[in-house]
Scaffold this motif. Structure first.
Motif, mmCIF file in Angstrom:
data_model
loop_
_atom_site.group_PDB
_atom_site.id
_atom_site.type_symbol
_atom_site.label_atom_id
_atom_site.label_comp_id
_atom_site.label_asym_id
_atom_site.label_seq_id
_atom_site.Cartn_x
_atom_site.Cartn_y
_atom_site.Cartn_z
ATOM 1 N N LEU A 48 0.705 -1.315 -0.201
ATOM 2 C CA LEU A 48 0.088 0.333 -0.002
ATOM 3 C C LEU A 48 0.794 1.327 0.118
ATOM 4 C CD1 LEU A 48 -2.412 0.944 0.740
ATOM 5 C CD2 LEU A 48 -2.499 1.099 2.680
ATOM 6 N N LEU A 49 1.197 1.604 -1.145
ATOM 7 C CA LEU A 49 1.680 3.247 -1.266
ATOM 8 C C LEU A 49 0.525 4.380 -0.690
ATOM 9 C CD1 LEU A 49 3.333 2.805 -4.619
ATOM 10 C CD2 LEU A 49 4.560 2.468 -2.397
ATOM 11 N N LEU A 50 0.968 5.622 0.224
ATOM 12 C CA LEU A 50 0.425 6.668 0.664
ATOM 13 C C LEU A 50 1.022 7.893 -0.095
ATOM 14 C CD1 LEU A 50 -0.930 5.015 3.947
ATOM 15 C CD2 LEU A 50 -2.076 4.902 1.654
ATOM 16 N N ILE A 51 1.224 8.498 -0.483
ATOM 17 C CA ILE A 51 1.118 9.160 -1.274
ATOM 18 C C ILE A 51 0.824 10.563 -1.445
ATOM 19 C CG2 ILE A 51 2.088 10.447 -3.040
ATOM 20 C CD1 ILE A 51 1.616 7.733 -4.619
ATOM 21 N N GLY A 52 1.899 11.959 0.116
ATOM 22 C CA GLY A 52 1.364 13.009 0.112
ATOM 23 C C GLY A 52 1.988 13.986 -0.870
ATOM 24 N N GLY A 53 0.597 14.960 -2.019
ATOM 25 C CA GLY A 53 1.038 15.359 -2.814
ATOM 26 C C GLY A 53 2.536 16.640 -2.281
ATOM 27 N N LYS A 54 2.524 16.807 -0.908
ATOM 28 C CA LYS A 54 2.532 18.105 -0.545
ATOM 29 C C LYS A 54 4.881 17.552 -0.220
ATOM 30 C CE LYS A 54 0.420 21.708 -0.229
ATOM 31 N NZ LYS A 54 -1.098 22.100 0.708
ATOM 32 N N ASP A 55 4.761 16.517 0.062
ATOM 33 C CA ASP A 55 6.216 15.548 0.302
ATOM 34 C C ASP A 55 6.992 15.773 -0.179
ATOM 35 O OD1 ASP A 55 7.778 14.145 1.115
ATOM 36 O OD2 ASP A 55 6.498 12.125 0.724
ATOM 37 N N LYS A 56 8.236 16.980 0.588
ATOM 38 C CA LYS A 56 9.339 17.434 0.344
ATOM 39 C C LYS A 56 10.686 16.524 0.584
ATOM 40 C CE LYS A 56 8.011 22.224 1.381
ATOM 41 N NZ LYS A 56 7.131 21.924 1.130
ATOM 42 N N ARG A 57 9.842 15.010 0.814
ATOM 43 C CA ARG A 57 10.810 14.222 1.060
ATOM 44 C C ARG A 57 11.652 13.236 -0.076
ATOM 45 N NH1 ARG A 57 10.366 12.367 7.408
ATOM 46 N NH2 ARG A 57 10.456 14.608 8.065
ATOM 47 N N VAL A 58 10.127 13.110 -0.581
ATOM 48 C CA VAL A 58 9.861 11.585 -1.182
ATOM 49 C C VAL A 58 9.335 12.731 -2.672
ATOM 50 C CG1 VAL A 58 9.036 9.505 -2.041
ATOM 51 C CG2 VAL A 58 10.220 9.877 -0.178
ATOM 52 N N VAL A 59 10.069 13.041 -3.396
ATOM 53 C CA VAL A 59 9.146 13.465 -4.743
ATOM 54 C C VAL A 59 7.687 12.361 -5.412
ATOM 55 C CG1 VAL A 59 9.378 14.238 -7.122
ATOM 56 C CG2 VAL A 59 11.095 14.279 -5.682
ATOM 57 N N ARG A 86 -2.407 4.922 -3.362
ATOM 58 C CA ARG A 86 -3.660 5.908 -2.230
ATOM 59 C C ARG A 86 -2.755 7.658 -2.670
ATOM 60 N NH1 ARG A 86 -9.443 4.860 -2.494
ATOM 61 N NH2 ARG A 86 -9.009 6.947 -0.907
ATOM 62 N N TYR A 87 -3.225 8.449 -3.426
ATOM 63 C CA TYR A 87 -2.901 10.203 -2.995
ATOM 64 C C TYR A 87 -3.772 10.669 -2.343
ATOM 65 C CZ TYR A 87 -0.787 13.947 -4.982
ATOM 66 O OH TYR A 87 -1.054 15.864 -5.672
ATOM 67 N N TYR A 88 -2.944 11.996 -1.802
ATOM 68 C CA TYR A 88 -3.570 12.742 -0.685
ATOM 69 C C TYR A 88 -2.673 14.040 -0.985
ATOM 70 C CZ TYR A 88 -4.726 8.859 2.078
ATOM 71 O OH TYR A 88 -5.674 7.344 1.738
ATOM 72 N N PRO A 89 -3.494 15.138 -1.976
ATOM 73 C CA PRO A 89 -3.130 16.419 -2.544
ATOM 74 C C PRO A 89 -2.514 17.090 -1.585
ATOM 75 C CG PRO A 89 -4.992 15.676 -3.227
ATOM 76 C CD PRO A 89 -4.500 14.616 -2.349
ATOM 77 N N GLU A 90 -3.333 17.341 -0.308
ATOM 78 C CA GLU A 90 -3.080 18.339 0.560
ATOM 79 C C GLU A 90 -1.708 18.555 1.669
ATOM 80 O OE1 GLU A 90 -6.012 15.433 1.953
ATOM 81 O OE2 GLU A 90 -5.806 16.620 -0.399
#
Length: 93
Positions: free
Chosen positions: A25-36, A57-61
């Motif tokens: 399960l990959l959970l991605i933050g759109g404002k992640d400064k560690r992992v593009v 799952r992508y969380y842009p905020e």
């Protein structure tokens, strides 16, 4: 550019994906400064192509911690629980 150097690429999970058999399960933050985000999406595509059971799952905020937005935090929690329940249920049958 996904990596700033060959050394970073070689130590990345992207190069260590040939033996992955566990659902991911990959959970991605759109404002992640560690992992593009592009790296995470690229990794997802690599795993999908190899036939790995992977969910994205992508969380842009939100950023790397996936915290800071109550709606996203609840969604992250709910989807983690659902993912674990589904994948452990599959293995017990």
């Amino acid at each position: 550019v996904l990596f700033r150097s060959q050394k970073l690429y070689e130590s990345s999970p992207m190069t260590m994906n040939k033996d992955i058999k566990t659902p991911i399960l990959l959970l991605i933050g759109g404002k992640d400064k560690r992992v593009v985000c592009a790296q995470s999406i690229y990794y997802y595509k690599i795993l999908k192509k190899k036939g790995v059971d992977v969910t994205l799952r992508y969380y842009p905020e939100v950023g790397h911690s996936l915290l800071g937005n109550q709606e996203s935090e609840m969604d992250v929690f709910i989807n983690q629980v659902k993912f674990i329940q589904e994948k452990t249920r599959d293995n017990n049958n």
